[in-house]
Design a protein around this motif. Structure first.
Motif, PDB file in Angstrom:
ATOM      1  N   TYR A 167     147.085 148.250  19.887  1.00 38.19           N
ATOM      2  CA  TYR A 167     146.850 147.103  20.758  1.00 38.19           C
ATOM      3  C   TYR A 167     146.964 145.787  19.986  1.00 38.19           C
ATOM      4  O   TYR A 167     146.288 144.813  20.289  1.00 38.19           O
ATOM      5  N   ASN A 168     147.859 145.810  18.963  1.00 33.23           N
ATOM      6  CA  ASN A 168     148.089 144.625  18.129  1.00 33.23           C
ATOM      7  C   ASN A 168     146.791 144.064  17.563  1.00 33.23           C
ATOM      8  O   ASN A 168     146.605 142.846  17.463  1.00 33.23           O
ATOM      9  N   GLN A 169     145.904 144.956  17.192  1.00 24.24           N
ATOM     10  CA  GLN A 169     144.630 144.538  16.609  1.00 24.24           C
ATOM     11  C   GLN A 169     144.854 144.024  15.193  1.00 24.24           C
ATOM     12  O   GLN A 169     145.462 144.701  14.355  1.00 24.24           O
ATOM     13  N   ILE A 170     144.390 142.817  14.927  1.00 30.56           N
ATOM     14  CA  ILE A 170     144.515 142.194  13.610  1.00 30.56           C
ATOM     15  C   ILE A 170     143.129 141.762  13.155  1.00 30.56           C
ATOM     16  O   ILE A 170     142.419 141.043  13.870  1.00 30.56           O
ATOM     17  N   GLY A 171     142.737 142.204  11.972  1.00 23.06           N
ATOM     18  CA  GLY A 171     141.458 141.816  11.403  1.00 23.06           C
ATOM     19  C   GLY A 171     141.641 141.257  10.010  1.00 23.06           C
ATOM     20  O   GLY A 171     142.328 141.863   9.177  1.00 23.06           O
ATOM     21  N   LEU A 172     141.045 140.113   9.737  1.00 23.46           N
ATOM     22  CA  LEU A 172     141.118 139.469   8.420  1.00 23.46           C
ATOM     23  C   LEU A 172     139.708 139.080   7.997  1.00 23.46           C
ATOM     24  O   LEU A 172     138.965 138.482   8.784  1.00 23.46           O
ATOM     25  N   ARG A 173     139.347 139.413   6.753  1.00 24.07           N
ATOM     26  CA  ARG A 173     138.015 139.078   6.242  1.00 24.07           C
ATOM     27  C   ARG A 173     138.112 138.609   4.793  1.00 24.07           C
ATOM     28  O   ARG A 173     138.896 139.139   4.014  1.00 24.07           O
ATOM     29  N   LEU A 174     137.279 137.624   4.479  1.00 24.25           N
ATOM     30  CA  LEU A 174     137.173 137.114   3.112  1.00 24.25           C
ATOM     31  C   LEU A 174     135.705 137.058   2.737  1.00 24.25           C
ATOM     32  O   LEU A 174     134.879 136.520   3.492  1.00 24.25           O
ATOM     33  N   GLN A 192     138.249 136.884  11.074  1.00 25.30           N
ATOM     34  CA  GLN A 192     139.003 136.765  12.317  1.00 25.30           C
ATOM     35  C   GLN A 192     139.331 138.166  12.810  1.00 25.30           C
ATOM     36  O   GLN A 192     139.707 139.036  12.013  1.00 25.30           O
ATOM     37  N   ASP A 193     139.167 138.376  14.091  1.00 23.73           N
ATOM     38  CA  ASP A 193     139.512 139.663  14.674  1.00 23.73           C
ATOM     39  C   ASP A 193     140.041 139.421  16.082  1.00 23.73           C
ATOM     40  O   ASP A 193     139.403 138.710  16.871  1.00 23.73           O
ATOM     41  N   SER A 208     144.160 142.319  30.690  1.00 27.40           N
ATOM     42  CA  SER A 208     143.180 141.315  31.104  1.00 27.40           C
ATOM     43  C   SER A 208     142.047 141.113  30.106  1.00 27.40           C
ATOM     44  O   SER A 208     141.423 140.054  30.085  1.00 27.40           O
ATOM     45  N   ASP A 209     141.736 142.121  29.270  1.00 25.00           N
ATOM     46  CA  ASP A 209     140.535 142.062  28.426  1.00 25.00           C
ATOM     47  C   ASP A 209     140.880 141.867  26.955  1.00 25.00           C
ATOM     48  O   ASP A 209     140.330 142.529  26.082  1.00 25.00           O
ATOM     49  N   ASP A 210     141.812 140.934  26.662  1.00 27.49           N
ATOM     50  CA  ASP A 210     142.115 140.630  25.266  1.00 27.49           C
ATOM     51  C   ASP A 210     140.888 140.032  24.589  1.00 27.49           C
ATOM     52  O   ASP A 210     140.004 139.478  25.236  1.00 27.49           O
ATOM     53  N   ARG A 211     140.825 140.149  23.271  1.00 24.87           N
ATOM     54  CA  ARG A 211     139.657 139.724  22.500  1.00 24.87           C
ATOM     55  C   ARG A 211     140.083 138.913  21.273  1.00 24.87           C
ATOM     56  O   ARG A 211     141.059 139.256  20.606  1.00 24.87           O
ATOM     57  N   PHE A 669     144.736 153.806  16.364  1.00 27.00           N
ATOM     58  CA  PHE A 669     145.092 154.088  14.979  1.00 27.00           C
ATOM     59  C   PHE A 669     145.317 152.766  14.252  1.00 27.00           C
ATOM     60  O   PHE A 669     145.631 151.749  14.882  1.00 27.00           O
ATOM     61  N   GLY A 670     145.155 152.793  12.927  1.00 25.32           N
ATOM     62  CA  GLY A 670     145.373 151.572  12.182  1.00 25.32           C
ATOM     63  C   GLY A 670     145.413 151.797  10.685  1.00 25.32           C
ATOM     64  O   GLY A 670     145.177 152.903  10.184  1.00 25.32           O
ATOM     65  N   VAL A 671     145.708 150.703   9.976  1.00 26.18           N
ATOM     66  CA  VAL A 671     145.741 150.709   8.519  1.00 26.18           C
ATOM     67  C   VAL A 671     144.901 149.548   8.015  1.00 26.18           C
ATOM     68  O   VAL A 671     144.891 148.463   8.605  1.00 26.18           O
ATOM     69  N   ARG A 672     144.154 149.790   6.933  1.00 32.59           N
ATOM     70  CA  ARG A 672     143.265 148.787   6.370  1.00 32.59           C
ATOM     71  C   ARG A 672     143.510 148.682   4.861  1.00 32.59           C
ATOM     72  O   ARG A 672     143.520 149.696   4.158  1.00 32.59           O
TER      73      ARG A 672
END
Length: 677
Positions: A167-174, A192-193, A208-211, A669-672
């Motif tokens: 679902y094109n989930q993008i997470g960035l953390r510092l 950011q998520d 409709s329920d993008d985050r 599914f995803g990669v981190r």
């Protein structure tokens, strides 16, 4: 009541409960970093970063199943309208005090709907069960969640995390921390998520329920010497979400909707706090002062869940909460048979908003409200180590609450519904306990206490006479044991509890004949909650960690008559929002080469969503399975993960008023990738 009437109080906090009975050899690292099943009389679950990573915990709701007796029912709206439950005690949806309190870095949060959904980078989570009045400034009538973020490091440290998934989930953390020179140091978190929605709207097109959430946490520390520390903390969070994850219960696919109105949730949160710590020869003094603001502007939703113009119903809510808290606490040294902790606490909240609800075309209800509450409290706890094996614990809390409401409700029917009222109350909450060390590895304990949720007001009620609700009293009892065996690398904790709850505060929807979306808070005369809890951490061989838990809760109405329908009662029915059981099992194996593999499962028992226990508004048992495989070195790691691998379909929330449910997150599914330097 006005903010200018607030006097700075002082505060206190919790005494170390049972002093160590005897020195026990420390377990290997794999177990030390796993959850300690039971540390003290409070039956506290301690979740380390390793445990949080194993279960891929990213939100407050993800703690469900990991901590026995704890559950969150959420419509995926960033905490707004969520129910946080502990051993059968819950909060109501939009107004009313929380049953389970929340602290983050010693800063207390307000009502449960203001609790953050996404979690910061954490060094530890502690979940306390049972009344926590004598230990915390903020009252926890049924329990407390305490979160701690990492402090400053002695040298410069940076951790970067990037994540991409379904679902094109993008997470960035510092995470960055270190010294600033002189006696100053700092720590910074930025995050950011965002993702596309799970729900497809086949009428309007698209999801409709993008985050999306962005935010940061900054801490500045001053340590002129070892005996004194001053800390300035600032948190900001910005949420720009789509609609709530609610679809019609009649839909053949819970991820398909035909709404003609796309909802949204825009939310801003700010916190600023000043912390001090001073060590003396007798112990320690700490102070925490905070100002917080939470603004929901707006939250919009399609209430008819259709594209029928004749049945067009929708809502718009603008709501905010300002909070000022002050706490001072004094803690004794742990060098004698008698230890104590005591303090004072002040909390002021101003909950104000506007709600416009269109029940059908041409009929709009508008509510303008302002609810202020002042809480002053004194609390103390002492532990007496009578012998090497036996210790006693006693605590007391005294609360003063002053609450005011000003509310105007207007609709096309002539005449305005106006509520202007106030009430003040004093509550006393004692807690006692005893622990006995049968063996250096085995302790048993008993604890009994009173938890009180104060009286208050609901603004979403047509009838002014029904706006007020009474206080709730929870007589809580538990008995259990903890087993800590280094020889077998095993920790085990078990508890049985029995809670008698009088005047149970319950969310009650307006009868459909009222043609209203009102949410009443009523008091059920009597509820009994009883159950069993078990959790364990085990390292049977080098490299393998096993962590499991299960909690069973039987929460029923002993006496509850329908407040709107004479002759109808719900005696013997299950309390809404409380699953019959929750549990989890997690395993991780770390290879010498740096590769690792982990898998976890969580399961949830049947849950009712109305007092009548209507089958259509119930969720059966559910099971989710997650897994992760990765490679980690001292400075970087990469992981492939999957969640809800069986693509289990279930509801995390059901709204009987509009026949809607919030489906649980689908298979992903995803990669981190993480780098530290």
């Amino acid at each position: 009541m006005h903010a200018t009437r607030i006097t700075l109080a002082a505060t206190a906090l919790m005494s170390s409960l049972a002093a160590a009975q005897q020195d026990i050899e420390t377990l290997p690292t794999t177990i030390v970093e796993a959850e300690r099943a039971d540390e003290s009389l409070t039956a506290v679950s301690v979740l380390s970063p390793n445990t949080l990573d194993l279960f891929q915990v990213e939100t407050l709701s993800d703690l469900t199943g990991i901590v026995p007796g704890f559950n969150i029912v959420s419509p995926d709206s960033r905490g707004y309208g969520q129910v946080v439950a502990m051993r059968g005690s819950t909060n109501t949806l939009f107004f009313g005090p929380p049953a389970v309190g929340l602290y983050v870095d010693d800063v207390p949060l307000g009502d449960a709907y203001t609790y953050p959904s996404d979690l910061l980078e954490l060094s530890e989570i502690r979940v306390y069960r049972g009344p926590q009045g004598p230990w915390f400034g903020r009252n926890g009538a049924a329990g407390m969640v305490e979160m701690t973020t990492p402090g400053p490091t002695e040298s410069q440290f940076t951790k970067l995390t990037a994540e991409y998934g379904s679902y094109n989930q993008i997470g960035l953390r510092l995470l960055n921390s270190g010294p600033l020179g002189g006696d100053f140091s700092y720590s910074v978190q930025l995050f950011q998520d965002k993702r596309d929605g799970y729900i497809k709207n086949i009428f309007l097109g698209g999801e409709s329920d993008d985050r999306e959430v962005n935010g940061g946490l900054i801490n500045l520390y001053w340590n002129p010497n070892e005996d004194f520390e001053l800390r300035l903390r600032f948190l900001a969070e910005y949420v720009r979400d789509g609609s709530q994850r609610l679809t019609s219960l009649f839909s053949p696919d819970p991820f398909i909707e035909t709404n003609d109105f796309r909802g949204s949730t825009d939310l801003d949160r700010y916190q600023i706090s000043l912390h001090s710590r001073k060590d003396f020869h007798w112990g320690q003094m700490e102070t925490i002062s905070s100002f917080q603001t939470w603004d929901l502007d707006p939250s919009t939703a399609d209430l008819d869940l259709s594209n029928n113009p004749r049945a067009d119903a929708r809502s718009l809510i603008i709501q905010g909460q300002d909070l000022i808290s002050n706490e001072i606490r004094f803690t004794s040294n742990d060098d004698g048979p008698l230890t104590w902790r005591a303090g004072l606490f002040q909390l002021w909240t101003d909950n104000a908003g506007v709600a416009a609800r269109q029940l059908f075309p041409g009929f709009i209800e508008t509510t303008i409200f302002d609810i202020e509450q002042l809480n002053l409290a004194a609390f103390a706890n002492t532990t007496w180590q009578a012998t090497d094996q036996l210790s006693f614990d006693a605590g007391l809390r005294v609360d003063y609450y002053d609450t005011e409401i000003s509310r105007l409700q207007r609709d096309p029917i002539p005449g305005d519904d106006i509520v202007r009222d106030s009430q003040d109350d004093v509550y006393v909450s004692p807690v006692v306990g005893v622990t006995y060390a049968i063996h250096p590895a085995l302790e048993v304990f008993f604890r009994s206490g009173l938890g009180i949720k104060p009286a208050g007001y609901s603004a979403y009620v047509d009838n002014p006479a029904l706006a007020a609700y009474s206080d709730e009293q929870n007589w809580s009892n538990e008995i259990g044991f903890s087993y800590d065996c280094p020889a077998y690398n095993l920790r085990l904790g078990a508890r049985a509890f029995w809670d008698q709850i009088d005047d149970y505060q319950l969310n009650f929807s307006a009868p459909r004949a009222f043609r209203s979306t009102d949410f009443f808070i009523v008091n059920a005369q009597e509820v009994t909650a009883k159950g069993l809890e078990l959790d364990a951490a085990w390292a049977p061989v080098d490299g393998l960690t096993v962590r499991g838990s299960i909690g069973y809760t039987d929460a029923e109405f002993d006496s509850f008559a329908d407040p709107f329908t004479p002759g109808i009662n719900y005696d013997g029915n299950t309390v809404p929002f409380v699953p019959e059981y929750t549990g989890s099992l997690g395993l991780q194996y770390d290879f010498d080469s740096g590769f690792y593999v982990g898998t976890t499962a969580r399961f949830f028992g049947p849950t009712k969503f109305d007092a009548a226990n209507t089958a259509f508004f119930s969720q059966g048992s559910a099971f989710t399975w997650d897994a992760e495989i990765g490679y980690a070195t001292e400075n970087y790691s990469i992981a492939l993960y999957g969640t809800n691998l069986t693509d289990e379909e279930y509801y995390t929330f059901i709204n009987p008023q509009i026949f809607a449910g919030a489906p649980g997150a689908p298979q992903q599914f995803g990669v981190r990738v993480t780098a530290t330097f």
